[in-house]
Write a protein that holds these residues in place. Sequence first.
Motif, PDB file in Angstrom:
ATOM      1  N   THR A  16      -8.975 -28.464 -20.684  1.00  0.00           N
ATOM      2  CA  THR A  16      -9.390 -29.864 -20.690  1.00  0.00           C
ATOM      3  C   THR A  16     -10.850 -29.957 -20.256  1.00  0.00           C
ATOM      4  OG1 THR A  16      -7.139 -30.510 -20.110  1.00  0.00           O
ATOM      5  CG2 THR A  16      -8.861 -32.161 -19.782  1.00  0.00           C
ATOM      6  N   VAL A  17     -11.646 -30.737 -20.984  1.00  0.00           N
ATOM      7  CA  VAL A  17     -13.088 -30.800 -20.750  1.00  0.00           C
ATOM      8  C   VAL A  17     -13.538 -32.235 -20.496  1.00  0.00           C
ATOM      9  CG1 VAL A  17     -15.353 -30.557 -21.872  1.00  0.00           C
ATOM     10  CG2 VAL A  17     -13.679 -28.703 -22.036  1.00  0.00           C
TER      11      VAL A  17
ATOM     12  N   PRO B 154      -9.603 -21.923 -14.946  1.00  0.00           N
ATOM     13  CA  PRO B 154      -9.453 -23.364 -14.702  1.00  0.00           C
ATOM     14  C   PRO B 154      -8.625 -24.041 -15.781  1.00  0.00           C
ATOM     15  CG  PRO B 154     -11.564 -22.947 -15.707  1.00  0.00           C
ATOM     16  CD  PRO B 154     -10.942 -21.600 -15.475  1.00  0.00           C
ATOM     17  N   GLN B 155      -8.029 -25.149 -15.420  1.00  0.00           N
ATOM     18  CA  GLN B 155      -7.338 -25.993 -16.400  1.00  0.00           C
ATOM     19  C   GLN B 155      -8.214 -27.161 -16.830  1.00  0.00           C
ATOM     20  OE1 GLN B 155      -3.756 -26.668 -13.950  1.00  0.00           O
ATOM     21  NE2 GLN B 155      -2.582 -25.573 -15.508  1.00  0.00           N
ATOM     22  N   VAL B 156      -9.173 -27.532 -15.975  1.00  0.00           N
ATOM     23  CA  VAL B 156     -10.109 -28.624 -16.264  1.00  0.00           C
ATOM     24  C   VAL B 156     -11.511 -28.153 -15.912  1.00  0.00           C
ATOM     25  CG1 VAL B 156     -10.774 -31.010 -15.759  1.00  0.00           C
ATOM     26  CG2 VAL B 156      -8.348 -30.362 -15.702  1.00  0.00           C
TER      27      VAL B 156
ATOM     28  N   GLU C 157      -7.714 -32.868 -23.797  1.00  0.00           N
ATOM     29  CA  GLU C 157      -8.744 -33.647 -24.501  1.00  0.00           C
ATOM     30  C   GLU C 157     -10.143 -33.236 -24.058  1.00  0.00           C
ATOM     31  OE1 GLU C 157      -9.170 -37.864 -24.001  1.00  0.00           O
ATOM     32  OE2 GLU C 157      -8.836 -37.794 -21.833  1.00  0.00           O
ATOM     33  N   CYS C 158     -11.117 -33.674 -24.831  1.00  0.00           N
ATOM     34  CA  CYS C 158     -12.523 -33.531 -24.452  1.00  0.00           C
ATOM     35  C   CYS C 158     -13.068 -34.945 -24.284  1.00  0.00           C
ATOM     36  CB  CYS C 158     -13.307 -32.766 -25.524  1.00  0.00           C
ATOM     37  SG  CYS C 158     -15.026 -32.463 -25.085  1.00  0.00           S
TER      38      CYS C 158
ATOM     39  N   LYS D 157      -7.990 -24.506  -7.356  1.00  0.00           N
ATOM     40  CA  LYS D 157      -7.494 -23.512  -8.305  1.00  0.00           C
ATOM     41  C   LYS D 157      -7.693 -23.896  -9.767  1.00  0.00           C
ATOM     42  CE  LYS D 157      -3.859 -21.643  -5.294  1.00  0.00           C
ATOM     43  NZ  LYS D 157      -2.419 -21.432  -5.125  1.00  0.00           N
ATOM     44  N   SER D 158      -7.754 -25.186 -10.068  1.00  0.00           N
ATOM     45  CA  SER D 158      -7.643 -25.607 -11.466  1.00  0.00           C
ATOM     46  C   SER D 158      -8.809 -26.412 -12.010  1.00  0.00           C
ATOM     47  CB  SER D 158      -6.347 -26.421 -11.654  1.00  0.00           C
ATOM     48  OG  SER D 158      -5.222 -25.667 -11.272  1.00  0.00           O
ATOM     49  N   VAL D 159      -9.738 -26.880 -11.152  1.00  0.00           N
ATOM     50  CA  VAL D 159     -10.845 -27.720 -11.618  1.00  0.00           C
ATOM     51  C   VAL D 159     -12.173 -27.065 -11.241  1.00  0.00           C
ATOM     52  CG1 VAL D 159     -11.868 -30.016 -11.612  1.00  0.00           C
ATOM     53  CG2 VAL D 159      -9.407 -29.757 -11.233  1.00  0.00           C
TER      54      VAL D 159
END
Length: 516
Positions: A462-463, A428-430, A312-313, A353-355
């Motif tokens: 995801t944002v 990134p995932q987020v 989602e954003c 790693k992801s944010v």
Amino acid sequence: MKKRLLEIRGLSIFKDQDPLIFDSDFCVDDGEVVGLFGESGSGKSVFSLFLMGLLDRSVFRFSASLSVFNFPPLIFDISSRGSVNWDSIRKNSVSMVFQDPTTTLNPTMSCGSQVEEGCFGVAVGDRFKYCLDLLFEVGFLDCEKIYFSFPHELSGGERQRVVIAIALASKPKLLVADEPTTSLDPSTQRSVLDLVLGLKKTRSFGVVLISHNLDLIKFYCDRVYVFNNSKLLSLLSPSARSRVDLLEGFLLNIKNRNYSDFSPDSFGFYKKPDISLAGVVFSLKKVSLSFLNKGGLFFALNSVSLSLFWGECLGVVGCSGSGKTTLGRIFCGLEKKYSGSFVFPETNSFFKKSVQMVYQDPFSSFNPKYTVGDSLSEIINLYKSNYSVSDLFRLVSLDPDLSERFPFQLSGGQKQRASIARVLASNPQVIVFDEPLSALDIETQISILELIRFINSVLRITVVFISHDINSVYYLCNRIVVLNKGEIVECFSGDELYSKNRTNYVKKLISDSNFI
């Protein structure tokens, strides 16, 4: 007939052989607010420095058939080289409000001491009372507290009011305001500009209001000049009008959610997050975070419960000091001294790693000693993402040749795109975007908005989009969270922003964001 305070004819300003302003006319009458609109890099600030006699003559060349201040009995030639004469003009007749109050104010001096420095012609014994009267005039109630406070102890809007008090201390006849509300939320923008206009009426001085906010300029100004192809043109001229109509069309696209199409196959090299990811990324339950200040315990967040879903954003909106950035820092794992429950994926080093976070000021995000290409390479090597700098630059619509430049050699929009490219280099995932548009002009804002929408809808990242601009949040976001004084006052689908059921606070945010 009104007295003319400033008259310029045939002004040209060159840097090397490049014309920044060419053969342009400009004038301001007593009691008039004249707006100057232009995009970033168009020459607005150069013009304001020319008006204040602060333009470096070793870098810039300028000429004009006429350029005078008319402050009877004095008529002053703005192209004059006499530093003594300019000191007298800046002491008694012309003042300036700069863009960023944080860098304008001296962090080692109390606000009152800095106001006192501008009190020319006031007896030393009377200056304390004069300063308190000035602080009251610019809207402070506890004036002694503000007088003895240091800049870091005040909000952005309060600091800007102090800067205005300093500008008014010498009782100027002309006030030059260069982007005075750029980094402020819409409500504070309104209050600061309403204040300037109110003071203009009671004190009777002219105002030059410089901004890249077209709605704001048109709302507050009696006349408007537009920078177009190095020329200052009246808004009534056909070429300026066509330029403004184009920009107003862009703004209308945002307000009406008119989206352009993307080609999902254009950037197949980029590793997208796992499409099977579903459900909740982050879950906050009764999260609070407080700080100790002079007044006691201050809650940046107070009992916040919220979930962020994969893909989602999420828009986070609110006025300055509402807790938006604190919430974003918790999402990034940067704030850990909170109470309550914060549930996140328990994979190894998830936050590292992801944010990632994209900050408000892209210039301070880069090491000024590195080229932007070197800054990207550093992240590519750290995360072993195996991307090339040129591919990442193309991904964010930047010319790969710009990677050889240093941050100061890029425009604001180019720096922000480069900072986004650097974030994308880590896969990134987020991504949390913290006020990424506030200092950018209309066209650049729209291009960055489209880039963020591309990141969310095509790259499936995801944002979290933090902003005080309700129109941008409405354009981008599936869901909107509204914060006020550290608490969530509303949470709703993006489509429901203009519902009649919105609280008065949200309705005020909407009205303050739309001048016309």
